[in-house]
Motif scaffolding. Sequence first.
Motif, short mmCIF file in Angstrom:
data_model
loop_
_atom_site.label_atom_id
_atom_site.label_comp_id
_atom_site.label_asym_id
_atom_site.label_seq_id
_atom_site.Cartn_x
_atom_site.Cartn_y
_atom_site.Cartn_z
N ASN A 1 50.46 35.54 48.22
CA ASN A 1 51.47 34.50 48.03
C ASN A 1 51.37 33.42 49.09
O ASN A 1 51.52 32.23 48.79
CB ASN A 1 52.87 35.13 48.08
N ILE A 2 51.12 33.82 50.33
CA ILE A 2 50.99 32.82 51.41
C ILE A 2 49.76 31.96 51.20
O ILE A 2 49.78 30.74 51.44
CB ILE A 2 50.96 33.53 52.77
N LEU A 3 48.68 32.58 50.72
CA LEU A 3 47.47 31.80 50.41
C LEU A 3 47.75 30.77 49.33
O LEU A 3 47.41 29.58 49.48
CB LEU A 3 46.36 32.75 49.97
N LEU A 4 48.38 31.21 48.23
CA LEU A 4 48.68 30.29 47.13
C LEU A 4 49.71 29.24 47.55
O LEU A 4 49.63 28.08 47.13
CB LEU A 4 49.18 31.08 45.93
N TYR B 1 53.33 39.32 34.22
CA TYR B 1 54.39 38.97 33.28
C TYR B 1 55.35 37.90 33.80
O TYR B 1 56.03 37.24 33.01
CB TYR B 1 55.19 40.23 32.93
N ARG B 2 55.40 37.71 35.12
CA ARG B 2 56.39 36.79 35.68
C ARG B 2 55.75 35.60 36.41
O ARG B 2 56.24 35.14 37.42
CB ARG B 2 57.32 37.54 36.63
N GLY B 3 54.63 35.13 35.88
CA GLY B 3 54.10 33.86 36.37
C GLY B 3 53.09 33.95 37.50
O GLY B 3 52.96 33.03 38.31
N GLU B 4 52.33 35.06 37.56
CA GLU B 4 51.23 35.21 38.53
C GLU B 4 51.69 35.06 39.98
O GLU B 4 51.09 34.34 40.78
CB GLU B 4 50.10 34.23 38.21
N VAL B 5 52.76 35.74 40.29
CA VAL B 5 53.26 35.83 41.66
C VAL B 5 53.19 37.28 42.08
O VAL B 5 53.53 38.17 41.30
CB VAL B 5 54.71 35.31 41.76
N PHE B 6 52.73 37.54 43.31
CA PHE B 6 52.63 38.91 43.79
C PHE B 6 53.98 39.38 44.33
O PHE B 6 54.60 38.70 45.15
CB PHE B 6 51.59 39.02 44.90
N ALA B 7 54.41 40.55 43.89
CA ALA B 7 55.63 41.12 44.44
C ALA B 7 55.38 41.75 45.80
O ALA B 7 56.22 41.69 46.70
CB ALA B 7 56.19 42.18 43.49
N ASN B 8 54.20 42.36 45.98
CA ASN B 8 53.89 43.10 47.18
C ASN B 8 52.94 42.37 48.12
O ASN B 8 53.14 42.36 49.33
CB ASN B 8 53.25 44.45 46.82
N ALA B 9 51.88 41.82 47.56
CA ALA B 9 50.80 41.25 48.38
C ALA B 9 51.19 39.86 48.87
O ALA B 9 50.80 38.85 48.30
CB ALA B 9 49.51 41.20 47.57
N GLN B 10 51.95 39.84 49.95
CA GLN B 10 52.43 38.55 50.45
C GLN B 10 51.30 37.71 51.05
O GLN B 10 51.42 36.49 51.16
CB GLN B 10 53.53 38.78 51.49
N THR B 11 50.17 38.34 51.40
CA THR B 11 49.00 37.56 51.82
C THR B 11 48.56 36.63 50.70
O THR B 11 48.26 35.45 50.93
CB THR B 11 47.84 38.49 52.21
#
Length: 240
Positions: free
Chosen positions: A59-62, A47-57
Amino acid sequence: MGQNRREAARRRVKKSLTFQGQVSDTVRLGILLALSGGLMDAYSYLYRGEVFANAQTGNILLLSACLSQGRWAAAVQYAVPVAAFATGILTAFLIRQRFQNRSERIHWRQMGVLGEILVLTAVAFLPHQVDLLANSLISLACGYQVEAFRKIHGNAIATTMCIGNLRAGLHAAAAYAFSKQRADRNRAVTYFIVILAFALGAVLGNLAIQRWQNLAILGSSLLLLVCFGLMFVRSREEEA
């Protein structure tokens, strides 16, 4: 003199009931936290733009992919939640250092859970124009949760992600196949229960988004409110 000793003993008993009886490492609390964690991750990603709240791996990959492509603005939407998650971890550490064993009425973890509830409730009323802020606040709450609640029955466990739980659960299951020891079986069951709770939280999050959109994150607030109340209960769970 005797009265002073009795008063000191009474305070020690009261403190014991408040702190040692906390259910912060029980299965029931772990399930509720995992449900909330799955819901938060589904909400931020779906709902908030395909960003992970928990899976920071993820987020770091993206983030790394965006940087390699020169998409600087897109990189920011992943970098800031990572920083917010780290801030949540640090916040949990500081709260523990400041308030551990200093209150007879409320546990330091409960202070952070109240903060999580307030933060997530605020997210429910943020418009899509500030999705970056919304995702960062959710990541902040997740960072606190992953640092403050790290064990169930003495076993290291995470309620906001699954990879470590999956590894540990499979390890315990394999160990049980050889040892036939009840402790190995219980560890495996605990890890898989938490994983299933996280997945169910994501399902509930998706269904809530379809019906309530922005307000879906209030489901996590409600689950955390139940956790807050449970932590007042003096309970000793028996192993399954």
